[in-house]
Design a protein around this motif. Structure first.
Motif, PDB file in Angstrom:
ATOM      1  N   HIS A   2      22.764 -16.014  -0.496  1.00 59.15           N
ATOM      2  CA  HIS A   2      22.054 -14.754  -0.660  1.00 59.15           C
ATOM      3  C   HIS A   2      21.285 -14.398   0.613  1.00 59.15           C
ATOM      4  N   GLN A   3      21.262 -13.112   0.927  1.00 54.54           N
ATOM      5  CA  GLN A   3      20.469 -12.635   2.042  1.00 54.54           C
ATOM      6  C   GLN A   3      19.008 -12.593   1.634  1.00 54.54           C
ATOM      7  N   GLN A   4      18.129 -13.081   2.509  1.00 57.07           N
ATOM      8  CA  GLN A   4      16.711 -13.093   2.189  1.00 57.07           C
ATOM      9  C   GLN A   4      16.173 -11.667   2.078  1.00 57.07           C
ATOM     10  N   GLY A   5      15.144 -11.493   1.270  1.00 60.30           N
ATOM     11  CA  GLY A   5      14.469 -10.215   1.176  1.00 60.30           C
ATOM     12  C   GLY A   5      14.594  -9.550  -0.174  1.00 60.30           C
ATOM     13  N   PHE A   6      15.660  -9.817  -0.929  1.00 57.15           N
ATOM     14  CA  PHE A   6      15.808  -9.228  -2.251  1.00 57.15           C
ATOM     15  C   PHE A   6      15.786 -10.342  -3.292  1.00 57.15           C
ATOM     16  N   PRO A   7      15.053 -10.149  -4.391  1.00 57.55           N
ATOM     17  CA  PRO A   7      14.919 -11.208  -5.405  1.00 57.55           C
ATOM     18  C   PRO A   7      16.166 -11.345  -6.273  1.00 57.55           C
ATOM     19  N   SER A   8      17.247 -11.780  -5.661  1.00 56.31           N
ATOM     20  CA  SER A   8      18.524 -11.854  -6.358  1.00 56.31           C
ATOM     21  C   SER A   8      18.447 -12.723  -7.604  1.00 56.31           C
ATOM     22  N   GLY A  78       3.405   9.507 -22.179  1.00 55.26           N
ATOM     23  CA  GLY A  78       2.280   8.674 -22.592  1.00 55.26           C
ATOM     24  C   GLY A  78       2.230   7.341 -21.886  1.00 55.26           C
ATOM     25  N   ILE A  79       2.662   7.323 -20.618  1.00 53.96           N
ATOM     26  CA  ILE A  79       2.657   6.090 -19.818  1.00 53.96           C
ATOM     27  C   ILE A  79       1.559   6.188 -18.768  1.00 53.96           C
ATOM     28  N   ARG A  80       0.787   5.112 -18.608  1.00 55.86           N
ATOM     29  CA  ARG A  80      -0.232   5.041 -17.552  1.00 55.86           C
ATOM     30  C   ARG A  80       0.140   3.880 -16.628  1.00 55.86           C
ATOM     31  N   PRO A  81       1.085   4.080 -15.731  1.00 58.86           N
ATOM     32  CA  PRO A  81       1.598   2.962 -14.930  1.00 58.86           C
ATOM     33  C   PRO A  81       0.637   2.537 -13.824  1.00 58.86           C
ATOM     34  N   ARG A  82       0.658   1.258 -13.499  1.00 60.28           N
ATOM     35  CA  ARG A  82      -0.095   0.784 -12.331  1.00 60.28           C
ATOM     36  C   ARG A  82       0.787   0.751 -11.092  1.00 60.28           C
ATOM     37  N   TRP A  83       2.108   0.909 -11.300  1.00 65.88           N
ATOM     38  CA  TRP A  83       3.044   1.040 -10.183  1.00 65.88           C
ATOM     39  C   TRP A  83       4.055   2.113 -10.553  1.00 65.88           C
ATOM     40  N   PHE A  84       4.425   2.955  -9.600  1.00 66.20           N
ATOM     41  CA  PHE A  84       5.374   4.030  -9.895  1.00 66.20           C
ATOM     42  C   PHE A  84       6.128   4.407  -8.630  1.00 66.20           C
ATOM     43  N   ASP A  85       7.250   5.109  -8.829  1.00 71.71           N
ATOM     44  CA  ASP A  85       8.100   5.501  -7.710  1.00 71.71           C
ATOM     45  C   ASP A  85       8.840   6.783  -8.077  1.00 71.71           C
ATOM     46  N   SER A  86       8.821   7.745  -7.168  1.00 66.37           N
ATOM     47  CA  SER A  86       9.566   8.986  -7.390  1.00 66.37           C
ATOM     48  C   SER A  86      10.466   9.305  -6.202  1.00 66.37           C
ATOM     49  N   SER A  96      18.184   3.695  -6.165  1.00 67.82           N
ATOM     50  CA  SER A  96      17.197   3.335  -5.158  1.00 67.82           C
ATOM     51  C   SER A  96      15.926   2.822  -5.820  1.00 67.82           C
ATOM     52  N   GLN A  97      15.464   3.536  -6.845  1.00 64.43           N
ATOM     53  CA  GLN A  97      14.240   3.145  -7.550  1.00 64.43           C
ATOM     54  C   GLN A  97      14.380   1.788  -8.226  1.00 64.43           C
ATOM     55  N   ALA A  98      15.578   1.476  -8.729  1.00 61.94           N
ATOM     56  CA  ALA A  98      15.786   0.168  -9.364  1.00 61.94           C
ATOM     57  C   ALA A  98      15.547  -0.962  -8.378  1.00 61.94           C
ATOM     58  N   GLY A  99      16.006  -0.787  -7.142  1.00 62.13           N
ATOM     59  CA  GLY A  99      15.760  -1.807  -6.130  1.00 62.13           C
ATOM     60  C   GLY A  99      14.287  -1.934  -5.799  1.00 62.13           C
ATOM     61  N   HIS A 100      13.613  -0.792  -5.676  1.00 61.89           N
ATOM     62  CA  HIS A 100      12.173  -0.827  -5.415  1.00 61.89           C
ATOM     63  C   HIS A 100      11.430  -1.500  -6.571  1.00 61.89           C
ATOM     64  N   ALA A 101      11.855  -1.216  -7.798  1.00 64.72           N
ATOM     65  CA  ALA A 101      11.209  -1.812  -8.970  1.00 64.72           C
ATOM     66  C   ALA A 101      11.392  -3.318  -8.997  1.00 64.72           C
ATOM     67  N   ALA A 102      12.581  -3.794  -8.608  1.00 64.76           N
ATOM     68  CA  ALA A 102      12.813  -5.237  -8.564  1.00 64.76           C
ATOM     69  C   ALA A 102      11.852  -5.902  -7.590  1.00 64.76           C
ATOM     70  N   LEU A 103      11.643  -5.266  -6.441  1.00 68.76           N
ATOM     71  CA  LEU A 103      10.715  -5.813  -5.454  1.00 68.76           C
ATOM     72  C   LEU A 103       9.282  -5.788  -5.990  1.00 68.76           C
ATOM     73  N   ALA A 104       8.932  -4.733  -6.729  1.00 63.34           N
ATOM     74  CA  ALA A 104       7.580  -4.633  -7.301  1.00 63.34           C
ATOM     75  C   ALA A 104       7.349  -5.707  -8.359  1.00 63.34           C
ATOM     76  N   ILE A 105       8.338  -5.929  -9.196  1.00 64.39           N
ATOM     77  CA  ILE A 105       8.213  -6.966 -10.233  1.00 64.39           C
ATOM     78  C   ILE A 105       8.082  -8.339  -9.585  1.00 64.39           C
ATOM     79  N   GLU A 106       8.888  -8.596  -8.583  1.00 66.61           N
ATOM     80  CA  GLU A 106       8.824  -9.885  -7.874  1.00 66.61           C
ATOM     81  C   GLU A 106       7.459 -10.084  -7.227  1.00 66.61           C
ATOM     82  N   ALA A 107       6.861  -9.001  -6.736  1.00 66.38           N
ATOM     83  CA  ALA A 107       5.559  -9.086  -6.068  1.00 66.38           C
ATOM     84  C   ALA A 107       4.389  -9.110  -7.046  1.00 66.38           C
ATOM     85  N   GLY A 108       4.664  -8.941  -8.349  1.00 64.13           N
ATOM     86  CA  GLY A 108       3.601  -8.942  -9.338  1.00 64.13           C
ATOM     87  C   GLY A 108       2.872  -7.622  -9.470  1.00 64.13           C
TER      88      GLY A 108
END
Length: 389
Positions: A2-8, A78-86, A96-108
């Motif tokens: 796996h290439q480093q950088g994405f939480p495969s 009715g969502i109050r997110p602490r992280w979001f992407d548009s 694109s957003q799915a990849g960003h979300a994966a990185l956000a989940i990995e980062a906590g």
């Protein structure tokens, strides 16, 4: 490797829902998004109160949003997110957003992220102007000549035919195959079989693209839910893992496209496969953005499933059919099932259903991996996901 950088394989999609709506006059696009979000959460066995991350794009008239669409849609649902992407790169936005979300989940930064989309592409009373830039600045070199989205894609098709001898019959074969897939999908907008002759005898929209070379125009929407692989173990659905991801930007205006026969999927696909540690031969099926038949051909070549100029023969050989080397768009895709405006979300959902063995269209026996590629604008930007079960 796996290439480093994405939480495969460390983030999974655990819920997915596609609206069955295809013609929904009087239904607000936000209501379609709410239906989709609640449906995806129900599928995952989660509640709206569990969601702390949210992604959507709703800046077109038929999507009913504007500059602050992610905030407005979140408020409506009715969502109050602490992280979001548009992130807005057209039809590829949700991928694109799915990849960003994966990185956000990995980062906590978020635990439960919903990626959602909805549009009244067919029924909206609001005008749907063609994608373009203003007539001042860079736009002065193109806008005064009145290019449309379909005309721009037709330019790419014409160039590919000139360079490689690609035929209208080969493009038509894409529409014929995806209609055959849609015939098995009870929710597809069009299910009646068509032939190559039917495609070529349908009205010319922009030479060489006929009406049946173009995607349907529908209302619809969908959503999918993402969590860490660890949390996915505690949920009731069979998880589908994000193994690879990449995104790339090409150009907005066609006059800045260096080669009409190559899209930025060459870069986004390479990045996605590298981060997954896989090659094209490891992919069992794919969901390829099909705004037009030429979009599919260019994407197959740019992703490396066949060589430059080989897309027509690849399609003609039956490679994209259920028994071929790369079955694509197993629900009928945008050419036959639904295309509300940005179909990236729905392509991801079909990939999830396929890897769960739940596709409403064609089931690929033993499918373990599915590549999803989205294209936005006038061949302007792409995003690619590699999903596994």
């Amino acid at each position: 490797m796996h290439q480093q950088g994405f939480p495969s394989h460390r983030v999974a999609i655990v819920g997915a829902y596609e609206s069955e709506r295809r013609k929904a006059p009087g239904v607000h696009p936000y209501a379609i998004q709410a239906e989709a979000v609640l449906g995806a959460l129900r599928d995952a066995g989660l509640a709206l109160s569990d969601v702390d991350g949210f992604c959507t794009t709703a800046t077109f008239g038929q999507e009913a949003g504007w500059q602050m669409s992610v905030a407005e849609v979140a408020e409506y649902i009715g969502i109050r997110p602490r992280w979001f992407d548009s992130t807005d790169i057209g039809g590829a936005a949700s991928i694109s957003q799915a990849g960003h979300a994966a990185l956000a989940i990995e980062a906590g930064l978020a635990d439960v992220v919903v990626v959602s989309y909805g549009s009244s592409g067919r029924s909206s009373p609001l005008p749907a102007p063609d994608f373009n830039t203003n007539a001042s600045g860079p736009g002065q070199w193109e806008v005064p000549y009145g290019p449309t989205t379909v005309a721009s894609y037709a330019l790419a098709a014409t160039r590919h035919m000139h360079e490689y001898g690609t035929t209208p019959e080969q493009l038509a074969a894409v529409a014929v195959q995806l209609r055959e897939n849609a015939a098995r999908n009870p929710h597809a907008m069009y299910r009646e079989p068509i032939t190559v002759d039917d495609v070529l005898s349908s009205p010319m929209i922009s030479d060489p693209l006929h009406r049946l070379d173009c995607c349907v125009v529908s209302d619809s929407g969908g959503a999918f839910v993402m969590v860490s692989a660890e949390r996915a173990r505690d949920l009731r659905t069979r998880p589908v893992f994000l193994d690879g991801w990449g995104e790339a930007i090409g150009q907005v205006q066609m006059n800045q496209m260096p080669d009409f026969t190559v899209t930025s999927a060459r870069e986004s696909g390479r990045r996605a496969l590298a981060s997954a540690g896989l090659s094209t031969t490891d992919i069992d099926c794919a969901q390829i953005y099909d705004s037009f038949t030429i979009t599919v051909l260019l994407t197959l070549e740019s992703l490396g499933f066949c060589g430059p100029g080989e897309g027509g023969g690849f399609i003609e050989s039956g490679a994209i059919g259920p028994g071929g080397s790369l079955p694509i768009n197993t629900d009928g895709g945008g050419l036959s099932s639904n295309h509300p405006g940005r179909r990236g979300t729905l392509a991801v959902i079909e990939a999830v259903r396929q890897l769960r063995g739940e596709s409403p269209g064609v089931t690929i026996p033993g499918a373990r991996s599915c590549l999803v590629n989205g294209t936005g604008g006038t061949l302007s930007a792409t995003a690619t996901l590699v999903l596994t079960n």
